[in-house]
Design an enzyme around this catalytic site. Structure first.
Site, PDB file in Angstrom:
ATOM      1  N   LYS A  15     118.332  64.057 120.358  1.00 54.29           N
ATOM      2  CA  LYS A  15     117.066  63.249 120.502  1.00 54.29           C
ATOM      3  C   LYS A  15     115.961  62.804 119.415  1.00 54.29           C
ATOM      4  O   LYS A  15     115.808  62.210 119.585  1.00 54.29           O
ATOM      5  CB  LYS A  15     116.921  63.291 122.172  1.00 54.29           C
ATOM      6  N   SER A  16     115.516  64.316 119.319  1.00 52.24           N
ATOM      7  CA  SER A  16     114.818  64.690 118.155  1.00 52.24           C
ATOM      8  C   SER A  16     114.543  64.003 116.747  1.00 52.24           C
ATOM      9  O   SER A  16     114.146  62.630 116.481  1.00 52.24           O
ATOM     10  CB  SER A  16     114.141  65.693 118.039  1.00 52.24           C
ATOM     11  N   THR A  34     103.892  69.304 121.387  1.00 48.37           N
ATOM     12  CA  THR A  34     103.670  69.236 122.852  1.00 48.37           C
ATOM     13  C   THR A  34     104.522  71.097 122.579  1.00 48.37           C
ATOM     14  O   THR A  34     103.684  71.676 124.066  1.00 48.37           O
ATOM     15  CB  THR A  34     104.050  68.673 123.893  1.00 48.37           C
ATOM     16  N   ALA A  35     105.039  71.374 121.805  1.00 45.33           N
ATOM     17  CA  ALA A  35     105.423  72.800 121.865  1.00 45.33           C
ATOM     18  C   ALA A  35     103.907  73.974 121.734  1.00 45.33           C
ATOM     19  O   ALA A  35     103.841  73.438 120.536  1.00 45.33           O
ATOM     20  CB  ALA A  35     106.744  73.170 120.923  1.00 45.33           C
ATOM     21  N   HIS A  49     111.444  71.695 113.494  1.00 43.70           N
ATOM     22  CA  HIS A  49     111.438  70.603 114.056  1.00 43.70           C
ATOM     23  C   HIS A  49     110.376  69.669 113.014  1.00 43.70           C
ATOM     24  O   HIS A  49     109.995  69.152 111.918  1.00 43.70           O
ATOM     25  CB  HIS A  49     110.703  70.451 115.057  1.00 43.70           C
ATOM     26  N   ARG A  53     110.912  66.682 109.568  1.00 47.21           N
ATOM     27  CA  ARG A  53     110.322  65.765 110.034  1.00 47.21           C
ATOM     28  C   ARG A  53     109.563  65.060 108.749  1.00 47.21           C
ATOM     29  O   ARG A  53     108.982  66.313 108.149  1.00 47.21           O
ATOM     30  CB  ARG A  53     109.123  64.668 110.898  1.00 47.21           C
ATOM     31  N   ASP A  83     106.915  64.600 120.649  1.00 48.86           N
ATOM     32  CA  ASP A  83     107.987  65.363 121.324  1.00 48.86           C
ATOM     33  C   ASP A  83     107.713  66.589 121.808  1.00 48.86           C
ATOM     34  O   ASP A  83     107.327  67.557 120.971  1.00 48.86           O
ATOM     35  CB  ASP A  83     108.640  65.694 119.213  1.00 48.86           C
TER      36      ASP A  83
END
Length: 177
Positions: A15-16, A34-35, A49, A53, A83
Site C-alpha cells: 500500500k505505501s 506518523t510512525a 520507508h 521515497r 503514511d
C-alpha cells in the site's frame, strides 16, 4: 483541483509503495509520517520507508497532530501523503485512551473533506482476521474499522492493495497513473 484517495491494505501488502507510485510525478510532496521509533525493529521499518521515497519530498513527523497539520497545508496547492493512519490511531489510543474517538474521527474526516489540494491517505485494513485477544486490541480493531469506514465515505477514491495489486473500490484509476 482537490482530490482525496484512501489506500487500504494489510501489512506488507504494497500500500505505501502504491501510494508513492501515485505521486511519483508530483514535484512538491509533503509526506506526513506518523510512525515513532519505539524500538530497533520499528527504526528499521522507518529507515526502509525513508529509502523508498524520493529524497526531495518534505517530511513532517506528525505522530499525533495530523488533523492540525492537514488544516495548515490545505489551500497551499499542496500534495500530501499521510503514511499511515493506523499508526496515528495507535498513537492516539496509547497517549489518550480516554478521549472521544468519535469526535477525533470526525475532526479528521472534516479536515479530509475540506482539504484543498491533492491528498493520499494510507491505512491498514485490520478487520479481515480473527477477533483479537484482549480488550485494548479489540478496541483498536474497532476504532480502526470505524476510521476507515468514515474516511472511505468522504474520499473521492478508495483503493484496496493486496499482494501489490490495486483494486479500486471507489472511483476510477487516474489516466496519468
Amino acid at each position: 483541483m482537490a482530490t482525496s484517495t484512501l489506500i487500504l491494505g494489510g501489512s506488507r501488502s504494497g500500500k505505501s509503495a502504491f501510494a508513492e507510485q501515485l505521486l511519483a510525478s508530483a514535484e512538491d510532496v509533503f509526506y506526513l509520517a506518523t510512525a515513532t521509533a519505539v524500538d530497533d525493529e520499528m527504526t528499521q521499518r522507518i529507515l526502509q520507508h525513508q529509502q523508498q521515497r524520493p529524497g526531495h519530498w518534505t517530511v513532517l513527523e506528525v505522530p499525533l497532530m495530523l488533523t492540525e497539520t492537514l488544516q495548515s497545508l490545505s489551500g497551499q496547492h499542496a500534495t500530501v501523503l499521510v503514511d499511515c493512519l493506523t499508526l496515528w490511531l495507535n498513537n492516539q489510543l496509547y497517549r489518550s485512551p480516554e478521549q472521544d474517538f468519535r469526535q477525533l474521527r470526525q475532526r479528521l474526516a472534516d479536515a479530509v473533506t475540506s482539504f484543498d489540494g491533492r491528498l493520499v491517505l494510507v491505512s491498514n485494513e485490520v478487520g479481515a482476521g480473527v477477533i483479537p485477544l484482549g480488550p485494548i486490541n479489540r478496541r483498536f480493531v474497532d476504532e480502526q474499522g470505524w476510521l476507515n469506514q468514515q474516511l472511505a465515505a468522504c474520499c473521492d477514491q478508495v483503493v484496496l492493495v493486496c499482494a501489490g495489486l490495486p483494486l479500486y473500490l471507489k472511483g476510477q484509476p487516474d489516466a496519468a497513473n
